[in-house]
Motif scaffolding. Structure first.
Motif, short mmCIF file in Angstrom:
data_model
loop_
_atom_site.label_atom_id
_atom_site.label_comp_id
_atom_site.label_asym_id
_atom_site.label_seq_id
_atom_site.Cartn_x
_atom_site.Cartn_y
_atom_site.Cartn_z
N VAL A 71 12.48 42.37 22.71
CA VAL A 71 12.41 43.11 21.45
C VAL A 71 11.15 43.97 21.42
O VAL A 71 10.05 43.49 21.69
N LEU A 72 11.35 45.24 21.08
CA LEU A 72 10.27 46.21 21.00
C LEU A 72 9.98 46.49 19.53
O LEU A 72 10.88 46.85 18.77
N ALA A 73 8.72 46.29 19.10
CA ALA A 73 8.37 46.49 17.70
C ALA A 73 6.92 46.95 17.60
O ALA A 73 6.19 46.98 18.59
N SER A 74 6.52 47.31 16.39
CA SER A 74 5.16 47.79 16.15
C SER A 74 4.36 46.77 15.37
O SER A 74 4.91 46.02 14.56
N GLY A 75 3.06 46.77 15.61
CA GLY A 75 2.16 45.91 14.85
C GLY A 75 1.49 46.64 13.72
O GLY A 75 0.68 46.05 12.99
N MET A 76 1.77 47.94 13.54
CA MET A 76 1.15 48.72 12.47
C MET A 76 2.15 48.92 11.33
O MET A 76 3.19 49.57 11.53
N PRO A 77 1.87 48.41 10.15
CA PRO A 77 2.79 48.59 9.02
C PRO A 77 3.03 50.08 8.74
O PRO A 77 2.10 50.88 8.72
N GLY A 78 4.29 50.42 8.55
CA GLY A 78 4.62 51.79 8.18
C GLY A 78 4.76 52.77 9.32
O GLY A 78 5.15 53.92 9.11
N VAL A 79 4.45 52.33 10.54
CA VAL A 79 4.55 53.23 11.70
C VAL A 79 5.12 52.47 12.89
O VAL A 79 4.55 51.46 13.31
N PHE A 80 6.22 52.95 13.42
CA PHE A 80 6.73 52.42 14.68
C PHE A 80 5.92 53.04 15.81
O PHE A 80 5.20 52.35 16.51
N ASN A 81 6.00 54.36 15.96
CA ASN A 81 5.15 55.08 16.91
C ASN A 81 5.35 56.56 16.65
O ASN A 81 6.47 57.01 16.40
N LEU A 82 4.26 57.32 16.74
CA LEU A 82 4.33 58.76 16.47
C LEU A 82 4.51 59.59 17.73
O LEU A 82 4.53 60.82 17.65
N GLY A 83 4.61 58.92 18.89
CA GLY A 83 4.98 59.65 20.10
C GLY A 83 3.85 59.93 21.06
O GLY A 83 2.94 59.13 21.24
N GLY A 84 3.94 61.10 21.70
CA GLY A 84 3.00 61.45 22.76
C GLY A 84 1.58 61.65 22.26
O GLY A 84 1.34 61.91 21.07
N ASP A 85 0.64 61.58 23.18
CA ASP A 85 -0.77 61.78 22.87
C ASP A 85 -1.03 63.28 22.80
O ASP A 85 -1.44 63.91 23.78
N LEU A 86 -0.79 63.88 21.63
CA LEU A 86 -0.86 65.33 21.49
C LEU A 86 -2.26 65.88 21.75
O LEU A 86 -2.41 66.99 22.26
N ASP A 87 -3.28 65.10 21.40
CA ASP A 87 -4.65 65.55 21.66
C ASP A 87 -4.88 65.67 23.17
O ASP A 87 -5.51 66.62 23.64
N LEU A 88 -4.36 64.71 23.93
CA LEU A 88 -4.46 64.77 25.38
C LEU A 88 -3.65 65.95 25.91
O LEU A 88 -4.11 66.69 26.80
N PHE A 89 -2.43 66.14 25.38
CA PHE A 89 -1.60 67.27 25.81
C PHE A 89 -2.37 68.58 25.67
O PHE A 89 -2.43 69.40 26.60
N ARG A 90 -2.93 68.77 24.48
CA ARG A 90 -3.64 70.03 24.21
C ARG A 90 -4.77 70.25 25.20
O ARG A 90 -4.94 71.35 25.75
N SER A 91 -5.54 69.19 25.45
CA SER A 91 -6.66 69.31 26.38
C SER A 91 -6.19 69.64 27.80
O SER A 91 -6.76 70.52 28.46
N LEU A 92 -5.14 68.97 28.25
CA LEU A 92 -4.64 69.22 29.61
C LEU A 92 -4.04 70.63 29.73
O LEU A 92 -4.20 71.29 30.76
#
Length: 308
Positions: free
Chosen positions: A91-112
């Motif tokens: 089972v795949l789940a999140s430990g942060m209430p209200g957020v499953f996952n927001l996806g890719g590391d956009l800050d890293l994407f932008r830098s690369l």
């Protein structure tokens, strides 16, 4: 107390009893990822808690890879120090209430992208599809994979959820692929998974709209399997496991057959990553500014959830 039993054996017996009373084995891979095996359910639950933003940063991807390697090396069986237990559900789940996952590391994407670092983008994308593919093939085990979505499930988080056999969502969960808003597309499995679930037309509609969809809309589209009231997600997973107990073997076989008929090869996912890299390197300054705005929103959402 039986005075004829050595103290070491009594301590070992007490430890075994404590494990059986809790019915769980705990695994801690880092502050970002923990797992728990429930011996009564025969289910391995993982929960991620990424930092500083609820996205797939490189550290979390390494943790997930370590966890998935552990699953593969168990050959479908874990030991609590006394007894062997089969792994029948992952089972795949999140430990942060209200957020499953927001996806890719956009800050890293932008830098690369700004550095024109094609190898860096490829390495990141390949790390993402490696772990998604492992979940897609049920880690090589005779097991059913389940995604429990509670809260925001966007971009790569949505891709992660789609890699499971079964998707259960709480009613307030929201789904979407915002990548098109900054002139990109989700390149770590979204097209492949959606195409197999709902076909080309509906899949491309979801990918290109930039919309955020409700859990009920996703169920109506056939993307997810069950929607339950908020706070009832874990209970619904438990109910599903109990419901499937008598026919688990057959249902597991059907999942394996479906994966064979609708086959997704790792090579397909890797090829699409390279298409995504080409697309990312064509983004202009305006696109990158829009990407940065989403980074700020991710950070703001993370802070608000931590406050609550």
């Amino acid at each position: 107390m039986d005075m004829h039993v050595p103290m070491q054996l009594l301590e070992a017996r007490d430890a075994s009893l404590a494990r059986r009373m809790t019915s769980a084995l705990e695994y801690r891979f880092s502050t970002q990822l923990t797992a728990r095996f429930d011996t009564t359910q025969k289910a391995m639950w993982s929960r991620w808690l990424p930092s500083p933003r609820p996205c797939f940063n490189p550290g979390l991807l390494r943790d997930i890879r370590t966890y998935y390697d552990m699953l593969q090396h168990t050959n479908g069986c874990v030991n609590d120090g006394v007894d062997d237990h089969s792994i029948e559900y992952v089972v795949l789940a999140s430990g942060m209430p209200g957020v499953f996952n927001l996806g890719g590391d956009l800050d890293l994407f932008r830098s690369l992208i700004e550095k024109r670092d094609r190898p860096g983008l490829s390495v990141y994308g390949r790390a993402c599809v490696d772990v998604l593919y492992s979940n897609y093939i049920a880690h090589g085990l005779s097991a059913t994979t389940i995604s429990l979505v509670q809260g925001e499930c966007l971009g790569g988080g949505f891709e992660a959820a789609l890699s499971s056999d079964v998707i259960i969502a709480e009613r307030s969960a929201r789904f979407g692929f915002p990548e098109i808003l900054f002139n990109l597309f989700p390149g770590m499995g979204a097209y492949s998974f959606l195409y197999r679930r709902v076909g080309e037309k509906r899949g491309e509609e979801i990918l290109t709209s930039g919309r955020i969809y409700s859990a009920e809309e996703m169920r109506e589209f056939g993307v997810i399997d069950r929607v339950v009231d908020d706070g009832q997600g874990e209970a619904e997973v438990n109910a599903l496991i109990k419901q499937r107990a008598r026919s688990r073997n057959g249902l597991c076989g059907i999942s394996a057959a479906r994966r064979r008929v609708q086959r997704i090869d790792l090579a397909e996912l890797v090829d699409i990553v390279e298409i995504w890299v080409d697309c990312a390197l064509r983004l202009n300054t305006r696109d990158l500014k829009l990407m940065q705005r989403l980074v700020s929103r991710q950070s703001g959402l993370a802070e608000s959830q931590q406050i609550h």
